[in-house]
Design a protein around this motif. Structure first.
Motif, PDB file in Angstrom:
ATOM      1  N   PHE A 349       0.826  -1.204   0.000  1.00 32.04           N
ATOM      2  CA  PHE A 349       0.000   0.000   0.000  1.00 32.04           C
ATOM      3  C   PHE A 349       0.867   1.263   0.000  1.00 32.04           C
ATOM      4  O   PHE A 349       0.599   2.213  -0.738  1.00 32.04           O
ATOM      5  N   GLU A 350       1.918   1.260   0.818  1.00 33.55           N
ATOM      6  CA  GLU A 350       2.787   2.440   0.884  1.00 33.55           C
ATOM      7  C   GLU A 350       3.459   2.683  -0.475  1.00 33.55           C
ATOM      8  O   GLU A 350       3.534   3.816  -0.934  1.00 33.55           O
ATOM      9  N   LYS A 351       3.925   1.604  -1.105  1.00 37.74           N
ATOM     10  CA  LYS A 351       4.580   1.769  -2.415  1.00 37.74           C
ATOM     11  C   LYS A 351       3.574   2.288  -3.437  1.00 37.74           C
ATOM     12  O   LYS A 351       3.892   3.140  -4.262  1.00 37.74           O
ATOM     13  N   SER A 381      -7.850   0.191   5.794  1.00 38.90           N
ATOM     14  CA  SER A 381      -7.471   1.375   4.990  1.00 38.90           C
ATOM     15  C   SER A 381      -7.576   1.053   3.506  1.00 38.90           C
ATOM     16  O   SER A 381      -8.063   1.861   2.718  1.00 38.90           O
ATOM     17  N   ILE A 382      -7.107  -0.141   3.126  1.00 39.10           N
ATOM     18  CA  ILE A 382      -7.186  -0.519   1.711  1.00 39.10           C
ATOM     19  C   ILE A 382      -8.648  -0.629   1.282  1.00 39.10           C
ATOM     20  O   ILE A 382      -9.032  -0.172   0.209  1.00 39.10           O
ATOM     21  N   ALA A 383      -9.485  -1.209   2.150  1.00 34.80           N
ATOM     22  CA  ALA A 383     -10.908  -1.334   1.811  1.00 34.80           C
ATOM     23  C   ALA A 383     -11.507   0.044   1.562  1.00 34.80           C
ATOM     24  O   ALA A 383     -12.355   0.214   0.690  1.00 34.80           O
ATOM     25  N   ARG A 384     -11.062   1.020   2.335  1.00 31.72           N
ATOM     26  CA  ARG A 384     -11.656   2.351   2.200  1.00 31.72           C
ATOM     27  C   ARG A 384     -11.067   3.152   1.049  1.00 31.72           C
ATOM     28  O   ARG A 384     -11.781   3.844   0.342  1.00 31.72           O
ATOM     29  N   GLU A 385      -9.739   3.094   0.882  1.00 31.44           N
ATOM     30  CA  GLU A 385      -9.167   3.994  -0.131  1.00 31.44           C
ATOM     31  C   GLU A 385      -8.180   3.337  -1.078  1.00 31.44           C
ATOM     32  O   GLU A 385      -7.483   4.023  -1.813  1.00 31.44           O
ATOM     33  N   GLY A 386      -8.156   2.001  -1.066  1.00 31.93           N
ATOM     34  CA  GLY A 386      -7.213   1.291  -1.937  1.00 31.93           C
ATOM     35  C   GLY A 386      -7.433   1.574  -3.413  1.00 31.93           C
ATOM     36  O   GLY A 386      -6.484   1.628  -4.195  1.00 31.93           O
TER      37      GLY A 386
END
Ligand SMILES: Nc1ncnc2c1ncn2[C@@H]1O[C@H](COP(=O)(O)OP(=O)(O)O)[C@@H](O)[C@H]1O
Ligand SMILES: [Mg+2]
Length: 484
Positions: A349-351, A381-386
């Motif tokens: 996610f950070e990359k 976080s990924i579910a929300r803004e991935g």
């Protein structure tokens, strides 16, 4: 045309059909009403009896038959007693394009069963994601469904079903077909060690599949993660710390950077060190409990002070190349699995946030462990803004009701398999892309591998059948042999 039913009444989302005798319509089955060059696809959502005879007379007649008083077919049975089906129009196909139906099919239209050719409007996307074969009731058509992976994967996929209904089998089929291409890097957290061996039978597995395990078998890599790869935020929402413990962690992180963990664990809590604690405003008891918690979380063969220095980077590389990376976590506790998942997902996610890269997807079993109400970890976080960063989840669950509504609603594609639990069906139906409020019974009655795909990217909720994985692999191996 092989007529199986005729429209006899009803209203737009609740059209009544009379079934032709001898034709058994099924829940979820798709029928076609032709209207010139246009076709309307209708889906059965309820079945009931109809009769021209008064109920009392029927009961009397039944008595005669049951008691064997009369064997005469006294009332032209097929004509006067029949099955009625309730259907709803799901698609209006005109000039090869399917749109949401806004008109009713003609009254008294004759209907036939769905054929392959009726589905010519289903697209063949450039970056395909296999989503089963079209199903008509329990009849499986020879028509594979491919969704556009570049749309579907970054906007999350929910695979929901009761236990044993074929979730893992479905995900295996889906991943197997993804190995055909390399447009998406997929990280699979595999708590039952069921994916790596299955996928290894793929002809491209040699270059497209990477598998890690604490005890690797044939073709696998040893899963070791160095302490230095662990950052304080990897624990958030996975291992719970008190405020004081968190402060302690960050104090060490600021002072020792990547050695924070080693330093905390190595700290000898004794009288002699009191001045150091005081200098850092740390409490001895806090540190003692923290050490215990960390030791517990890291007490397994995966985390290492020596080896595994490049594991996280190697996995990131493989994902960037569009490979499928399977992490076998069957030998470690659920918390450790999530910690490993958190380290890798954080890295992905950070990359991704740093700039556009290859599409990524993360497969997680028993997803409510990390997507519960109030959970704050990298998966939520990924579910929300991935989607903004082209990172999606393939979340597998038996208990969709535990996932917050807004997260469920954010999962644009739902693959719904059979589920006996009403509350679970309601949670999924309530957040589906199409109105499935009439389909609860249909979902309850789905057999292994039978599914409904409800997606923002499909014109209607598509009934599909996922084959048994072993058959998919066998078929692919056969095709491969013929070409080589
Ligand atoms: N589509 C299918 N056709 C035939 N058998 C299936 C199908 N899907 C699953 N199965 C079988 O059912 C069992 C349970 O499947 P599994 O995928 O492990 O379920 P789940 O992950 O939902 O608990 C397995 O033995 C599997 O081989
Ligand atoms: Mg499973």
């Amino acid at each position: 045309m092989n007529v199986v039913a005729q429209i006899v009444g009803g209203q737009h989302a609740d059209i009544l059909l009379r079934q032709k005798s001898g034709e058994d319509l099924e829940l979820g089955e798709l029928l076609v009403a032709e209207n010139g060059s246009a076709k309307i696809l209708l889906q059965v959502f309820d079945l009931l009896y109809g009769s021209q005879i008064q109920p009392e007379a029927l009961q009397w007649a039944s008595g005669l038959q049951l008691e064997d008083v009369s064997k005469s077919g006294f009332m032209e049975e097929q004509l006067r007693n029949y099955v009625l089906a309730k259907v709803k129009a799901v698609a209006h196909v005109k000039n090869g394009v399917a749109v949401t139906p806004k008109t009713l099919p003609r009254f008294f239209s004759s209907l036939r069963r769905l054929e392959n050719e009726d589905l010519a409007f289903l697209e063949n996307p450039e970056k395909p994601l296999y989503a089963g074969n079209v199903r008509c009731g329990s009849r499986c058509l020879d028509k594979a469904v491919f969704l556009d992976g570049t749309q579907v994967l970054p906007t999350h996929v929910l695979v929901a079903a009761g236990t044993g209904k074929g979730k893992s089998n479905l995900v295996k089929c889906l991943l197997y077909r993804l190995l055909d291409s390399n447009y998406c890097g997929v990280l699979v957290l595999d708590p039952h060690n069921e994916y790596a061996d299955a996928l290894r039978s793929h002809p491209h597995a040699g270059k497209q599949l990477v598998s890690y395990s604490p005890k690797p078998g044939r073709g696998g890599i040893t899963l070791r993660i160095n302490y230095k790869s662990l950052k304080p935020w990897h624990f958030s929402g996975i291992v719970s710390f008190t405020e004081a413990q968190n402060e302690t962690i960050w104090t060490y992180y600021k002072e020792f950077k990547n050695d924070w963990l080693t330093e905390i664990l190595a700290e000898d809590i004794s009288e002699k060190l009191q001045p150091r604690f005081e200098r850092r405003a740390l409490k001895e008891e806090t540190l003692r409990v923290l050490q215990r918690k960390l030791e517990l979380a890291l007490r397994n063969s995966v985390f290492s002070t020596e080896g595994g220095k490049t594991t996280v980077a190697d996995i990131a590389h493989a994902l960037d190349d569009g490979k499928v990376v399977v992490i076998d976590t069957s030998g470690v506790s659920s918390d450790t699995e999530l910690l490993i998942g958190s380290i890798l997902a954080n890295d992905v996610f950070e990359k991704a946030k740093q700039g556009p890269g290859k599409l990524k997807s993360i497969v997680i079993e028993e997803a409510p462990r990390v997507l519960r109400e109030g959970s704050s970890n990298v998966f939520s976080s990924i579910a929300r803004e991935g989607r903004k960063f082209s990172v999606g989840l393939i979340a597998i669950t038996q208990l969709a009701s535990l996932i917050p509504r807004e997260v469920l609603a954010n999962m644009n594609t739902k693959i719904i398999l059979g589920n006996e639990m009403r509350a679970e069906r309601e949670a999924i139906i309530g957040s589906a892309a199409q109105d499935l409020s009439d389909d609860s019974k249909t979902i309850a009655g789905l057999d292994k591998g039978e599914a409904i795909i409800s997606s923002v990217y499909t014109k209607f909720a598509l009934p599909v059948q996922f084959p048994k994985f072993e058959d998919v692999a066998k078929k692919a191996a056969g095709t491969q042999k013929r070409f080589t």
